[in-house]
Structure formats: structure tokens, C-alpha cells
Motif scaffolding. Structure first.
Motif, PDB file in Angstrom:
ATOM      1  N   ASP A 292       0.963  -1.233  -0.020  1.00 51.58           N
ATOM      2  CA  ASP A 292      -0.035  -0.080   0.049  1.00 51.58           C
ATOM      3  C   ASP A 292       0.819   1.371   0.012  1.00 51.58           C
ATOM      4  O   ASP A 292       0.347   2.520  -0.009  1.00 51.58           O
ATOM      5  N   MET A 293       2.171   1.176   0.057  1.00 50.78           N
ATOM      6  CA  MET A 293       3.092   2.135   0.303  1.00 50.78           C
ATOM      7  C   MET A 293       3.070   3.034   0.927  1.00 50.78           C
ATOM      8  O   MET A 293       3.541   4.540   1.017  1.00 50.78           O
ATOM      9  N   GLU A 294       2.374   2.596   2.292  1.00 53.05           N
ATOM     10  CA  GLU A 294       2.259   3.759   3.385  1.00 53.05           C
ATOM     11  C   GLU A 294       3.397   3.912   4.355  1.00 53.05           C
ATOM     12  O   GLU A 294       3.435   4.934   4.987  1.00 53.05           O
ATOM     13  N   SER A 295       4.316   3.036   4.190  1.00 55.55           N
ATOM     14  CA  SER A 295       5.372   3.155   5.194  1.00 55.55           C
ATOM     15  C   SER A 295       6.265   4.480   4.550  1.00 55.55           C
ATOM     16  O   SER A 295       6.274   4.822   3.338  1.00 55.55           O
ATOM     17  N   SER A 296       6.863   5.295   5.587  1.00 58.71           N
ATOM     18  CA  SER A 296       7.358   6.311   5.174  1.00 58.71           C
ATOM     19  C   SER A 296       8.989   6.035   4.694  1.00 58.71           C
ATOM     20  O   SER A 296       9.592   7.041   4.041  1.00 58.71           O
TER      21      SER A 296
ATOM     22  N   LYS B 102       9.122   8.026  -1.296  1.00 56.87           N
ATOM     23  CA  LYS B 102       7.710   7.949  -0.979  1.00 56.87           C
ATOM     24  C   LYS B 102       7.488   9.542  -1.006  1.00 56.87           C
ATOM     25  O   LYS B 102       7.809  10.333  -0.431  1.00 56.87           O
ATOM     26  N   VAL B 103       6.005   9.547  -1.720  1.00 59.76           N
ATOM     27  CA  VAL B 103       5.648  10.837  -1.926  1.00 59.76           C
ATOM     28  C   VAL B 103       4.262  11.266  -1.273  1.00 59.76           C
ATOM     29  O   VAL B 103       3.403  10.026  -1.154  1.00 59.76           O
ATOM     30  N   THR B 104       3.753  12.372  -1.065  1.00 58.03           N
ATOM     31  CA  THR B 104       2.457  12.675  -0.388  1.00 58.03           C
ATOM     32  C   THR B 104       1.478  13.667  -1.162  1.00 58.03           C
ATOM     33  O   THR B 104       0.601  14.032  -0.536  1.00 58.03           O
TER      34      THR B 104
ATOM     35  N   SER C 233       2.523   7.222  -1.748  1.00 60.08           N
ATOM     36  CA  SER C 233       2.739   6.395  -3.268  1.00 60.08           C
ATOM     37  C   SER C 233       4.289   6.372  -3.091  1.00 60.08           C
ATOM     38  O   SER C 233       5.243   6.885  -2.687  1.00 60.08           O
ATOM     39  N   SER C 234       4.665   5.265  -4.202  1.00 63.97           N
ATOM     40  CA  SER C 234       6.216   5.168  -4.503  1.00 63.97           C
ATOM     41  C   SER C 234       6.445   5.929  -5.735  1.00 63.97           C
ATOM     42  O   SER C 234       5.719   5.632  -6.825  1.00 63.97           O
TER      43      SER C 234
ATOM     44  N   ILE D 275      12.088  -0.873  -9.276  1.00 58.66           N
ATOM     45  CA  ILE D 275      12.288  -1.143  -7.769  1.00 58.66           C
ATOM     46  C   ILE D 275      11.587  -2.458  -7.698  1.00 58.66           C
ATOM     47  O   ILE D 275      10.654  -2.795  -8.367  1.00 58.66           O
ATOM     48  N   GLN D 276      12.179  -3.431  -6.938  1.00 61.64           N
ATOM     49  CA  GLN D 276      11.785  -5.000  -6.827  1.00 61.64           C
ATOM     50  C   GLN D 276      11.236  -5.067  -5.317  1.00 61.64           C
ATOM     51  O   GLN D 276      12.007  -4.643  -4.262  1.00 61.64           O
TER      52      GLN D 276
END
Length: 310
Positions: free
Chosen positions: A37-41, A55-57, A68-69, A80-81
Motif C-alpha cells: 500500500d506504499m504507506e511506510s515512510s 515516498k511522496v505525499t 505512493s512510491s 524497484i523490486q
């Protein structure tokens, strides 16, 4: 706000307790990708190659949630993998993967990658400037024992954004839940996309039967999701998630500022009441900020949920 008798460490402790006690309501795609979900900072769950990963907001740079990434290719086929998923092609030969994607510049490519044999299994491209969906099924090669997913910019300087990566074996019933889940009751409901949009309102979506079980076989995650009807279509769970805490001066959180400030003031006053033996002055301050904190919390609706964590 406070000076007399208040220590810097008191403010730090009050801030930590406030953030630890707050959660927000979020929607999470059901799948086997860590940080899908890309929520990690942070970006440590992803391995970059010929790309700058961040990571962008921004408002237009994430599909849902808070982040998101961004994958900015520094050479052709920069990607990215994801972390590796160990698989068994005998018992779960058919997989499906879905991701939200936006190509600001160039072409985005989602690749199902056979880690065992270092080979592409299947891929799909997106070259539109707005947000869209990449979604495909694939069969695991007979010798594939490890699977990963690559989020790629096809040409040098391609600038793409990714959200909600969710791979799963078609028909599976057990899915690991994220490690940030604190309690099984934090999972409120599970629902299936209506097929037209994965932004479907909960009330208009197909709700799924589910249970949250202890994941004794997984040392990294406490809970797993049990879906007795099997996972066939893109699905999501609604849950409460703790706001990020801060431990360094440079750390940030997206918890509402008014709630954090009032909660910190209230808890600082509470610390002073204990230290000064029930000071009437600090008791009055505690009651004042407690009332304002309550009002501020409830003004934000489901985006601020109080937890009994101290």
C-alpha cells in the motif's frame, strides 16, 4: 505554552504518548506484497536498480492513503523490486497481481519476476498521464520457488508513481496481514472491488466473510486474514492504523496538528499533577486541555480514533 517546572523530556514523553494513542481509518489492498500500500515512510522494503525511489505525499501523486512510491528511472529499465515471496507452483500455480499506477513521463511497466530463474514471467505497461490500473494473471513456471514484482520505468528519465500493489494466489484463503496491525479487532471489514473502480464506497461494495487469526508460522507478522470463500477478485480491508510516532527532531507525522498539540498539552499537565502532588493550578490546566482535546479529536471523525494505550 508551559515553562515553569516543565522539562523538555516531559514534552517528549507527552508527545509520544499522544501519538501512540491515536489511530486513523484506512483501506488496504489484500495481497502478499510487503508495503504494497506504499504507506511506510521508508523505502527499505524495496530494492532499487537504476532508479531514484522515494515516498511522496502530494495530492495528485498517490491513489489512496497518504503515500505512493515514485520511481524515477536514471537509466533504461530502471525499477524497484519487492521483497521475495516464496511460492509453490504445485499447490498454487495461478497468481494475479494488481497495482494503481500513473506515468508522469514515459511508460510504467509492472513485471512478475521469477527470482529463482532470474526471468520475467509476465508484464503489462501503462503510458497514460492519469492514474490507471495494471491487472493480470499469470502461471508460475514449474521450477519457480521465489517470486517478486518489479515496478519499472521503461526508458531513462521515465517518472512513474505506484500505489496498492497486491499480488495473490488465485483462490487462496490465508493472507498475511501487515506487521503494523496491533490488534485483530483493528480489521473492521473486508470487501471486494465492484469491478469498475477500486475506489468503491464500502456500502456499494461486496462484503466478504472473514476472520483474523494468529499467524504462528510467520515470525515477522502477528496476524493473518482468513477468507473462507477464497480470494479471486481485487479485495481490500478497512482497518484502524496508528499514526507514525516521532523519536528524532527531524521525524514527521501526518496526525492532525491541533489534536497532537492539545493531547501533548493535556498529558504534560497530567505529568505535572503527578510530580507536584496534585497541584490545583495544573489540575485546572489538565481539565481545560482534556476538554479541548476531546472536541478536537471528534471534529476529525474517523481520521482520529483514540486507543487505550496510555
Amino acid at each position: 505554552v508551559f515553562t515553569k517546572d516543565v522539562r523538555y523530556t516531559d514534552l517528549e514523553e507527552a508527545l509520544y504518548q499522544t501519538l501512540r494513542s491515536l489511530s486513523y481509518e484506512t483501506r488496504v489492498p489484500i495481497g502478499f506484497a510487503v508495503d504494497g500500500d506504499m504507506e511506510s515512510s521508508v523505502t527499505t522494503d524495496w530494492t532499487p536498480s537504476n532508479t531514484t525511489h522515494s515516498k511522496v505525499t502530494g495530492v495528485d501523486t498517490h491513489w489512496s492513503g497518504q503515500r505512493s512510491s515514485r520511481v524515477l528511472a536514471t537509466a533504461a529499465t530502471g525499477y524497484i523490486q519487492s521483497t521475495t515471496i516464496f511460492v509453490d507452483p504445485t499447490w498454487s500455480p495461478s497468481w494475479r497481481v494488481r497495482a494503481n499506477v500513473r506515468a508522469d513521463i514515459g511508460t510504467a511497466r509492472l513485471i512478475a519476476w521469477d527470482v529463482t530463474n532470474a526471468a520475467e514471467i509476465e508484464s503489462e505497461d501503462w503510458a497514460e498521464r492519469g492514474w490507471g490500473v495494471l491487472d493480470f494473471t499469470f502461471a508460475l513456471p514449474a521450477t519457480c520457488k521465489a517470486l517478486a514484482f518489479r515496478l519499472m520505468g521503461v526508458a531513462n528519465a521515465d517518472d512513474t508513481y505506484w500505489d496498492n500493489l497486491a499480488p495473490w494466489p488465485v483462490g487462496c484463503t490465508d493472507v498475511p496481514l501487515p506487521d503494523w496491525l496491533l490488534d485483530r479487532l483493528d480489521v473492521r471489514e473486508v470487501y471486494q472491488s465492484d469491478g469498475d473502480t477500486d475506489r468503491a464506497l464500502f456500502g456499494r461494495a461486496t462484503h466478504q466473510r472473514f476472520d483474523v487469526l494468529s499467524d504462528m508460522a510467520n515470525p515477522n507478522r502477528q496476524w493473518k486474514l482468513y477468507l473462507p470463500d477464497g480470494l479471486y477478485q481485487p479485495s481490500y480491508f478497512r482497518a484502524t492504523r496508528a499514526y507514525p510516532t516521532v523519536s528524532l527532531d527531524a521525524d514527521t507525522t501526518f496526525a492532525p496538528q491541533d489534536v497532537v498539540e492539545l493531547g501533548t498539552a493535556m498529558r504534560t499537565a497530567g505529568i505535572m499533577v503527578e510530580r507536584l502532588g496534585g497541584s490545583a493550578e495544573w489540575r485546572a490546566k489538565y481539565r481545560k486541555f482534556n476538554r479541548l482535546y476531546y472536541i478536537a479529536r471528534h471534529s476529525h471523525g474517523p481520521q482520529v480514533i483514540s486507543r487505550n494505550t496510555g
